[in-house]
Design a protein around this motif. Structure first.
Motif, PDB file in Angstrom:
ATOM      1  N   LEU A  81       0.829  -1.210   0.000  1.00 45.44           N
ATOM      2  CA  LEU A  81       0.000   0.000   0.000  1.00 45.44           C
ATOM      3  C   LEU A  81       0.861   1.257   0.000  1.00 45.44           C
ATOM      4  N   LEU A  82       1.919   1.244   0.821  1.00 46.55           N
ATOM      5  CA  LEU A  82       2.832   2.391   0.861  1.00 46.55           C
ATOM      6  C   LEU A  82       3.524   2.581  -0.485  1.00 46.55           C
ATOM      7  N   LEU A  83       3.930   1.480  -1.109  1.00 48.25           N
ATOM      8  CA  LEU A  83       4.573   1.558  -2.422  1.00 48.25           C
ATOM      9  C   LEU A  83       3.613   2.135  -3.466  1.00 48.25           C
ATOM     10  N   LEU A  84       2.359   1.703  -3.424  1.00 50.03           N
ATOM     11  CA  LEU A  84       1.378   2.233  -4.373  1.00 50.03           C
ATOM     12  C   LEU A  84       1.140   3.724  -4.149  1.00 50.03           C
ATOM     13  N   CYS A  85       1.117   4.148  -2.873  1.00 48.42           N
ATOM     14  CA  CYS A  85       0.941   5.577  -2.582  1.00 48.42           C
ATOM     15  C   CYS A  85       2.107   6.390  -3.140  1.00 48.42           C
ATOM     16  N   PHE A  86       3.335   5.909  -2.916  1.00 47.68           N
ATOM     17  CA  PHE A  86       4.494   6.644  -3.419  1.00 47.68           C
ATOM     18  C   PHE A  86       4.510   6.665  -4.944  1.00 47.68           C
ATOM     19  N   LEU A  87       4.152   5.539  -5.550  1.00 52.84           N
ATOM     20  CA  LEU A  87       4.116   5.520  -7.022  1.00 52.84           C
ATOM     21  C   LEU A  87       3.059   6.474  -7.557  1.00 52.84           C
ATOM     22  N   GLY A  88       1.889   6.506  -6.916  1.00 55.00           N
ATOM     23  CA  GLY A  88       0.823   7.402  -7.364  1.00 55.00           C
ATOM     24  C   GLY A  88       1.194   8.855  -7.211  1.00 55.00           C
ATOM     25  N   LEU A  89       1.840   9.185  -6.107  1.00 53.91           N
ATOM     26  CA  LEU A  89       2.249  10.575  -5.887  1.00 53.91           C
ATOM     27  C   LEU A  89       3.431  10.948  -6.772  1.00 53.91           C
ATOM     28  N   GLY A  90       4.423  10.077  -6.839  1.00 51.91           N
ATOM     29  CA  GLY A  90       5.650  10.402  -7.568  1.00 51.91           C
ATOM     30  C   GLY A  90       5.461  10.457  -9.064  1.00 51.91           C
ATOM     31  N   SER A  91       4.625   9.594  -9.601  1.00 52.55           N
ATOM     32  CA  SER A  91       4.450   9.572 -11.047  1.00 52.55           C
ATOM     33  C   SER A  91       3.422  10.598 -11.524  1.00 52.55           C
ATOM     34  N   GLY A  92       2.633  11.158 -10.613  1.00 48.91           N
ATOM     35  CA  GLY A  92       1.636  12.158 -10.999  1.00 48.91           C
ATOM     36  C   GLY A  92       0.298  11.566 -11.392  1.00 48.91           C
ATOM     37  N   VAL A  93       0.120  10.278 -11.186  1.00 48.55           N
ATOM     38  CA  VAL A  93      -1.137   9.627 -11.565  1.00 48.55           C
ATOM     39  C   VAL A  93      -2.289  10.167 -10.718  1.00 48.55           C
ATOM     40  N   LEU A  94      -2.047  10.379  -9.426  1.00 47.07           N
ATOM     41  CA  LEU A  94      -3.119  10.887  -8.561  1.00 47.07           C
ATOM     42  C   LEU A  94      -3.565  12.274  -8.998  1.00 47.07           C
TER      43      LEU A  94
END
Ligand SMILES: [Zn+2]
Length: 116
Positions: free
Chosen positions: A13-26
Motif C-alpha cells: 500500500l505504501l509503495l502504491l501511494c508513493f508511485l501514485g504521488l511520484g508519477s503524478g497519476v493521482l
C-alpha cells in the motif's frame, strides 16, 4: 510468518501511494475529476439557459486536495541540518584510531630474556 504477512500489504500500500504521488497519476486522476465536474456544471447551466461561465482553474488556492498533493514531504528547514549531520558523521569516520599501548614482556621464562 504472521509479522511478514501483516507487513507485506502495508508495504504494498505504501509503495502504491508513493508511485501514485511520484508519477503524478493521482494528480492526473484528480484533474480528470475536476474536468468532469466542470462539464456537468456547464451542462446544467446550458440546460437552464444561463450564460456560459469562463473556464475555472483548479490549483492549491481553491482546492484542498490539490494543496495536499503539492505539499512537500520533508520540511525544507530540516535538509541543511541532515546534510550537516551526514558530513559530521563522515568526518568522524575518517579520524585515525588512537594507538593503544601493548605490553612487551621483558623476560619470557621458558626462553630467557629476549634479544634486543
Ligand atoms: Zn483539485
Amino acid at each position: 510468518m504472521v509479522a511478514s504477512a501483516v507487513r507485506r500489504p502495508a508495504a504494498i500500500l505504501l509503495l502504491l501511494c508513493f508511485l501514485g504521488l511520484g508519477s503524478g497519476v493521482l494528480e492526473y486522476l484528480h484533474n480528470l475529476q475536476h474536468e468532469r465536474e466542470d462539464a456537468a456544471e456547464a451542462q446544467v447551466a446550458r440546460a437552464a439557459g444561463l450564460p456560459q461561465q469562463p473556464h475555472k482553474t483548479h490549483d492549491e488556492t481553491n482546492c484542498e486536495f490539490h494543496a495536499q498533493l503539492h505539499v512537500p514531504m520533508l520540511s525544507a528547514g530540516w535538509v541543511p541540518l541532515l546534510v550537516l549531520l551526514g558530513v559530521f558523521v563522515a568526518y568522524l569516520t575518517t579520524l585515525a584510531r588512537p594507538l593503544v599501548g601493548q605490553r612487551i614482556p621483558l623476560r619470557i621464562d621458558c626462553r630467557g630474556p629476549p634479544l634486543s
